[in-house]
Design a protein around this motif. Sequence first.
Motif, PDB file in Angstrom:
ATOM      1  N   THR A   2      -4.819  -1.629 -11.630  1.00 32.03           N
ATOM      2  CA  THR A   2      -4.952  -0.177 -11.653  1.00 32.03           C
ATOM      3  C   THR A   2      -5.615   0.429 -10.438  1.00 32.03           C
ATOM      4  OG1 THR A   2      -6.628   0.229 -12.934  1.00 32.03           O
ATOM      5  CG2 THR A   2      -4.725  -0.225 -14.035  1.00 32.03           C
ATOM      6  N   ALA A   3      -5.245   1.698  -9.965  1.00 30.20           N
ATOM      7  CA  ALA A   3      -5.802   2.147  -8.879  1.00 30.20           C
ATOM      8  C   ALA A   3      -5.871   3.647  -9.205  1.00 30.20           C
ATOM      9  CB  ALA A   3      -4.877   2.152  -7.662  1.00 30.20           C
ATOM     10  N   ARG A   4      -7.194   4.293  -8.849  1.00 33.03           N
ATOM     11  CA  ARG A   4      -7.413   5.742  -9.079  1.00 33.03           C
ATOM     12  C   ARG A   4      -7.634   6.628  -7.904  1.00 33.03           C
ATOM     13  NH1 ARG A   4     -12.619   5.211 -12.987  1.00 33.03           N
ATOM     14  NH2 ARG A   4     -12.860   7.237 -12.254  1.00 33.03           N
ATOM     15  N   ASP A  24       2.517  12.277 -11.356  1.00 29.80           N
ATOM     16  CA  ASP A  24       3.563  11.438 -11.930  1.00 29.80           C
ATOM     17  C   ASP A  24       4.789  11.042 -10.975  1.00 29.80           C
ATOM     18  OD1 ASP A  24       4.266   9.973 -13.924  1.00 29.80           O
ATOM     19  OD2 ASP A  24       5.818  11.248 -14.635  1.00 29.80           O
ATOM     20  N   ARG A  25       5.042  12.074 -10.043  1.00 33.77           N
ATOM     21  CA  ARG A  25       5.982  11.952  -8.975  1.00 33.77           C
ATOM     22  C   ARG A  25       5.770  10.663  -8.036  1.00 33.77           C
ATOM     23  NH1 ARG A  25       5.775  17.614  -6.248  1.00 33.77           N
ATOM     24  NH2 ARG A  25       5.471  18.158  -8.252  1.00 33.77           N
ATOM     25  N   TYR A  26       4.797  10.047  -7.980  1.00 30.49           N
ATOM     26  CA  TYR A  26       4.071   9.312  -6.982  1.00 30.49           C
ATOM     27  C   TYR A  26       4.351   7.855  -7.600  1.00 30.49           C
ATOM     28  CZ  TYR A  26       3.530  13.467  -4.171  1.00 30.49           C
ATOM     29  OH  TYR A  26       3.736  14.377  -3.408  1.00 30.49           O
ATOM     30  N   GLY A  27       4.111   7.712  -9.212  1.00 28.18           N
ATOM     31  CA  GLY A  27       4.054   6.310  -9.734  1.00 28.18           C
ATOM     32  C   GLY A  27       3.771   6.494 -10.922  1.00 28.18           C
ATOM     33  N   VAL A  49      -7.239  10.443 -11.416  1.00 28.56           N
ATOM     34  CA  VAL A  49      -5.757  10.143 -11.764  1.00 28.56           C
ATOM     35  C   VAL A  49      -5.710   8.400 -11.512  1.00 28.56           C
ATOM     36  CG1 VAL A  49      -3.251  10.432 -11.383  1.00 28.56           C
ATOM     37  CG2 VAL A  49      -5.124  12.161 -10.997  1.00 28.56           C
ATOM     38  N   ARG A  50      -5.501   7.640 -12.646  1.00 22.61           N
ATOM     39  CA  ARG A  50      -5.250   6.490 -12.670  1.00 22.61           C
ATOM     40  C   ARG A  50      -3.826   5.990 -12.722  1.00 22.61           C
ATOM     41  NH1 ARG A  50      -7.552   2.000 -17.034  1.00 22.61           N
ATOM     42  NH2 ARG A  50      -7.222   3.747 -18.125  1.00 22.61           N
ATOM     43  N   ASP A  55      -0.442   0.399  -4.988  1.00 25.60           N
ATOM     44  CA  ASP A  55       0.632   1.053  -3.989  1.00 25.60           C
ATOM     45  C   ASP A  55       1.057   2.428  -4.209  1.00 25.60           C
ATOM     46  OD1 ASP A  55       2.205  -0.117  -5.947  1.00 25.60           O
ATOM     47  OD2 ASP A  55       4.128  -0.266  -4.688  1.00 25.60           O
ATOM     48  N   GLU A  56       1.081   2.941  -5.354  1.00 22.00           N
ATOM     49  CA  GLU A  56       1.533   4.185  -6.001  1.00 22.00           C
ATOM     50  C   GLU A  56       0.555   5.037  -5.678  1.00 22.00           C
ATOM     51  OE1 GLU A  56       4.760   2.554  -9.405  1.00 22.00           O
ATOM     52  OE2 GLU A  56       2.727   2.996  -9.995  1.00 22.00           O
ATOM     53  N   ALA A  57      -0.760   4.640  -6.175  1.00 22.89           N
ATOM     54  CA  ALA A  57      -1.877   5.586  -6.045  1.00 22.89           C
ATOM     55  C   ALA A  57      -2.054   5.707  -4.376  1.00 22.89           C
ATOM     56  CB  ALA A  57      -3.206   4.870  -6.338  1.00 22.89           C
ATOM     57  N   GLN A  58      -1.882   4.839  -3.557  1.00 23.84           N
ATOM     58  CA  GLN A  58      -1.996   5.025  -2.107  1.00 23.84           C
ATOM     59  C   GLN A  58      -0.789   6.037  -1.615  1.00 23.84           C
ATOM     60  OE1 GLN A  58      -4.342   3.767  -0.244  1.00 23.84           O
ATOM     61  NE2 GLN A  58      -3.693   5.505   1.034  1.00 23.84           N
ATOM     62  N   LYS A  59       0.413   5.941  -2.100  1.00 18.89           N
ATOM     63  CA  LYS A  59       1.375   6.847  -1.860  1.00 18.89           C
ATOM     64  C   LYS A  59       0.946   8.416  -2.227  1.00 18.89           C
ATOM     65  CE  LYS A  59       5.227   6.337  -3.843  1.00 18.89           C
ATOM     66  NZ  LYS A  59       6.674   6.129  -4.557  1.00 18.89           N
ATOM     67  N   ALA A  60       0.237   8.639  -3.423  1.00 16.07           N
ATOM     68  CA  ALA A  60      -0.063   9.789  -3.888  1.00 16.07           C
ATOM     69  C   ALA A  60      -1.342  10.214  -2.840  1.00 16.07           C
ATOM     70  CB  ALA A  60      -0.385   9.773  -5.129  1.00 16.07           C
ATOM     71  N   VAL A  61      -2.375   9.204  -2.473  1.00 14.92           N
ATOM     72  CA  VAL A  61      -3.019   9.758  -1.603  1.00 14.92           C
ATOM     73  C   VAL A  61      -2.702  10.055  -0.076  1.00 14.92           C
ATOM     74  CG1 VAL A  61      -5.121   8.918  -0.080  1.00 14.92           C
ATOM     75  CG2 VAL A  61      -5.075   8.639  -2.431  1.00 14.92           C
ATOM     76  N   ASP A  62      -1.569   9.438   0.346  1.00  7.71           N
ATOM     77  CA  ASP A  62      -1.058   9.637   1.514  1.00  7.71           C
ATOM     78  C   ASP A  62      -0.263  10.852   1.708  1.00  7.71           C
ATOM     79  OD1 ASP A  62      -1.823   7.177   2.632  1.00  7.71           O
ATOM     80  OD2 ASP A  62       0.031   6.073   2.220  1.00  7.71           O
ATOM     81  N   ARG A  63       0.096  11.222   0.632  1.00 11.03           N
ATOM     82  CA  ARG A  63       1.029  12.486   0.437  1.00 11.03           C
ATOM     83  C   ARG A  63       0.184  13.840   0.230  1.00 11.03           C
ATOM     84  NH1 ARG A  63       5.586   9.442  -1.267  1.00 11.03           N
ATOM     85  NH2 ARG A  63       6.726   8.883   0.931  1.00 11.03           N
TER      86      ARG A  63
END
Length: 75
Positions: A2-4, A24-27, A49-50, A55-63
């Motif tokens: 998991t990632a936060r 939720d739209r990012y993973g 947010v966990r 990689d989904e957490a990173q996508k949210a961070v990037d966006r």
Amino acid sequence: MTARHQGHLLPPRTTADDLFPLFDRYGKVIDVFIPRDRRTGDSRGFAFVRYKYADEAQKAVDRLDGKFLLLYFWF
């Protein structure tokens, strides 16, 4: 694994249900935790947010990192 992701400057009455659709739209979001003031019950201004996968957490961070997010609340 998991990632936060941590969000900052949330309005005092923000709930996990308010934030879930945004992230939720990012993973696959496992949970949203909003620390609260013990006396008032208001948000302390940030949330965790966990995600199920890093990689989904990173996508949210990037966006979302550095973005101003407008949250609407209906009372």
